[in-house]
Design an enzyme around this catalytic site. Structure first.
Site, PDB file in Angstrom:
ATOM      1  N   PRO A 171      37.867  32.271  35.398  1.00 35.21           N
ATOM      2  CA  PRO A 171      38.489  33.668  35.194  1.00 35.21           C
ATOM      3  C   PRO A 171      37.350  34.389  34.456  1.00 35.21           C
ATOM      4  O   PRO A 171      37.198  34.800  33.526  1.00 35.21           O
ATOM      5  CB  PRO A 171      39.619  33.230  34.150  1.00 35.21           C
ATOM      6  CG  PRO A 171      38.859  31.756  33.500  1.00 35.21           C
ATOM      7  CD  PRO A 171      38.198  31.361  34.532  1.00 35.21           C
ATOM      8  N   CYS A 172      36.493  34.907  35.578  1.00 32.06           N
ATOM      9  CA  CYS A 172      35.476  35.834  34.929  1.00 32.06           C
ATOM     10  C   CYS A 172      36.083  37.253  34.648  1.00 32.06           C
ATOM     11  O   CYS A 172      35.230  38.102  33.681  1.00 32.06           O
ATOM     12  CB  CYS A 172      34.400  36.196  36.156  1.00 32.06           C
ATOM     13  SG  CYS A 172      35.433  36.674  37.653  1.00 32.06           S
ATOM     14  N   HIS A 173      37.132  37.636  34.900  1.00 35.41           N
ATOM     15  CA  HIS A 173      37.884  38.921  34.227  1.00 35.41           C
ATOM     16  C   HIS A 173      37.970  38.759  32.840  1.00 35.41           C
ATOM     17  O   HIS A 173      38.445  39.627  31.984  1.00 35.41           O
ATOM     18  CB  HIS A 173      39.197  39.272  35.014  1.00 35.41           C
ATOM     19  CG  HIS A 173      40.162  38.026  34.951  1.00 35.41           C
ATOM     20  ND1 HIS A 173      40.304  36.901  35.481  1.00 35.41           N
ATOM     21  CD2 HIS A 173      41.241  37.910  33.930  1.00 35.41           C
ATOM     22  CE1 HIS A 173      41.236  36.152  35.202  1.00 35.41           C
ATOM     23  NE2 HIS A 173      42.018  36.768  34.281  1.00 35.41           N
TER      24      HIS A 173
END
Length: 215
Positions: A171-173
């Site tokens: 989950p780089c967001h």
């Protein structure tokens, strides 16, 4: 396992899917070097599931998010020039998980869902640490750099995240600037905001994540 009708069906019936082909068993596979993709519809746009493999062992090598400036199939072909549309029945679980995630359902993706073993070196360290950020929380690029014992590498962390082949699964967001501003994202800033809001993360009128959501 039933696939919900509100998103693209990962076909179990043999009917054609939006990817333009039938389930994986209906086509001859030409070795593990061949690259395929399947399009999964969501409220945020078409998501591409890119995979390789032979017969009953598909391996997800990329998740391609929709972007307002380029249709997902074009984006896939830009990143994977030899990719062809095709679905495989053994992708049903990951398709369902991605679809439910984009509907706001809490999904704890397994790192075994994709070819995580391709990640190595600095990028591997960054992305594996990113996978530890819990749903509904964010961290900063600098804090992530400190977590991997590279406190001066915040900019390099951002570069590693920009090359994340598995958004959503990793989950780089959930990584933002230290001042709470969103920062860049492969799917665009509005997509990043939408993903954070799906997790209940408040974004203030000025475009910052509320400090209460930093881990």
């Amino acid at each position: 396992m039933r696939i919900m009708s509100s998103r693209e069906r990962c076909d179990l019936t043999g009917k054609k899917t939006r990817s333009g082909g039938r389930r994986g068993e209906d086509r001859v596979f030409h070795g593990s070097s061949a690259v395929w993709y399947h399009l999964l519809s969501s409220s945020l746009g078409d998501v591409g599931i890119v995979w390789q493999g032979e017969e009953k062992i598909p391996s997800v090598i990329g998740i391609v998010l929709p972007h307002p400036d380029m249709p997902t199939p074009e984006k896939i072909n830009a990143e994977y020039p030899d990719a062809a549309p095709q679905f495989h029945a053994n992708l049903t679980k990951i398709c369902e998980e991605v679809g439910r995630f984009l509907e706001g359902v809490r999904i704890d993706f397994s790192l075994h869902s994709a070819a995580i073993d391709r990640l190595s070196g600095f990028q591997g360290r960054v992305l594996r640490e990113t996978a530890r950020i819990p749903r509904g929380r964010v961290t900063s690029y600098g804090a992530l750099a400190e977590a991997i014992h590279a406190p001066r590498a915040a900019r390099a962390v951002g570069t590693a995240l920009a090359r994340n082949p598995f958004p959503l699964i990793i989950p780089c967001h959930r990584v933002v600037k230290a001042d709470g501003f969103i920062g860049r994202f492969g799917g665009g800033i509005e997509m990043k905001k939408a993903l954070l809001r799906l997790e209940g993360i408040a974004i203030e009128d000025g475009g910052r994540v509320s400090p209460a959501f930093f881990r």
